[in-house]
Scaffold this motif. Structure first.
Motif, short mmCIF file in Angstrom:
data_model
loop_
_atom_site.label_atom_id
_atom_site.label_comp_id
_atom_site.label_asym_id
_atom_site.label_seq_id
_atom_site.Cartn_x
_atom_site.Cartn_y
_atom_site.Cartn_z
N SER A 2 0.51 -1.18 -0.12
CA SER A 2 -0.12 0.11 0.04
C SER A 2 0.89 1.24 0.18
O SER A 2 1.78 1.51 0.99
CB SER A 2 -0.92 -0.09 1.45
N GLN A 4 1.17 5.21 0.01
CA GLN A 4 0.38 6.88 -0.03
C GLN A 4 1.65 7.61 -0.01
O GLN A 4 2.53 7.85 0.86
CB GLN A 4 0.00 6.78 1.39
N ASP A 6 3.07 11.63 -0.22
CA ASP A 6 3.07 12.63 0.32
C ASP A 6 3.02 13.63 -0.84
O ASP A 6 3.88 13.79 -1.51
CB ASP A 6 4.24 13.10 1.27
N GLU A 32 8.14 -5.11 3.20
CA GLU A 32 8.54 -3.98 3.90
C GLU A 32 9.80 -3.46 3.41
O GLU A 32 10.62 -4.15 3.32
CB GLU A 32 8.85 -4.40 5.28
N ASN A 34 12.01 0.70 3.24
CA ASN A 34 12.13 1.96 3.42
C ASN A 34 12.49 2.82 2.71
O ASN A 34 12.38 4.07 2.82
CB ASN A 34 13.22 2.03 4.82
N LYS A 61 10.43 6.29 2.99
CA LYS A 61 9.20 6.19 3.84
C LYS A 61 9.56 7.12 5.18
O LYS A 61 10.43 6.94 5.92
CB LYS A 61 8.84 4.66 4.25
N GLN A 62 8.47 7.92 5.33
CA GLN A 62 8.51 8.47 6.58
C GLN A 62 6.90 8.48 7.20
O GLN A 62 6.04 9.05 6.88
CB GLN A 62 8.75 10.07 6.35
N GLN A 63 6.91 7.80 8.45
CA GLN A 63 5.95 7.43 8.95
C GLN A 63 5.01 6.58 8.12
O GLN A 63 5.46 5.48 7.71
CB GLN A 63 5.17 8.60 9.70
N ASP A 64 3.82 6.98 7.78
CA ASP A 64 3.13 6.22 7.00
C ASP A 64 2.92 6.87 5.42
O ASP A 64 2.33 6.27 4.57
CB ASP A 64 1.52 6.11 7.46
N LEU A 65 3.68 7.79 5.42
CA LEU A 65 3.71 8.30 3.85
C LEU A 65 5.25 8.21 3.16
O LEU A 65 6.00 8.11 3.85
CB LEU A 65 3.50 9.95 3.84
N TRP A 66 5.10 7.80 1.68
CA TRP A 66 6.15 7.96 0.97
C TRP A 66 6.46 9.44 0.55
O TRP A 66 5.81 10.00 0.04
CB TRP A 66 5.98 6.96 -0.14
N ARG A 67 7.89 9.78 0.67
CA ARG A 67 8.24 11.26 0.33
C ARG A 67 9.25 10.91 -0.78
O ARG A 67 10.14 10.09 -0.66
CB ARG A 67 8.89 11.98 1.51
#
Length: 137
Positions: A2, A4, A6, A32, A34, A61-67
């Motif tokens: 999944s 998400q 940013d 998984e 990162n 990945k930063q918390q639940d978002l992909w930047r």
């Protein structure tokens, strides 16, 4: 997996750019990771014949978002021994854009370049110019 993204990062990328990334990332197996690196390559691109310049996109990945970390467009430059170098580098961490011919340019000055690059990149991908390679870290 999944994904998400940013979409509030600066420099701003087009909605179509994020849709293209989401489309590419939908096919990832549940694992998984990162960081994700996407390489868009024209198998026929060469210094002699030209073609569609390779583009690399890095997400972390930063918390639940992909930047987005960077989007880099590479091109052959130099004579008589051309090398593959950064032609355009959009760095989201520093909020700056690099152009081979202008150096580092700020947010205001880079909007048109980022917009033009994004539109062209999306068009090339839609034309089937690229083979996409995805690396999970």
């Amino acid at each position: 997996m999944s994904i998400q993204l940013d979409k509030n990062q600066i420099p701003k990328m087009s909605r179509a750019f994020y849709q293209l990334l989401e489309q590419q990332l939908q096919s990832l197996p549940p694992k998984e990771a990162n960081a994700i690196t996407l390489n868009f390559r024209d198998p026929d691109y060469s210094a002699e014949n030209g073609g569609y310049q390779p583009v690399e996109v890095r997400l972390e990945k930063q918390q639940d978002l992909w930047r987005l970390v960077y989007v880099t467009d590479f091109a052959y430059h130099g004579h008589p021994y051309p090398e593959l170098v950064k032609d355009i580098d959009i760095c989201f961490n520093s909020k700056q854009v690099y152009s081979l011919f202008s150096g580092w340019i700020g947010e205001l000055e880079s909007r048109e370049l980022v917009s033009m690059f994004s539109e062209n990149f999306i068009a090339y991908q839609e034309m089937g110019a690229y083979t996409v390679y995805i690396q999970l870290d």
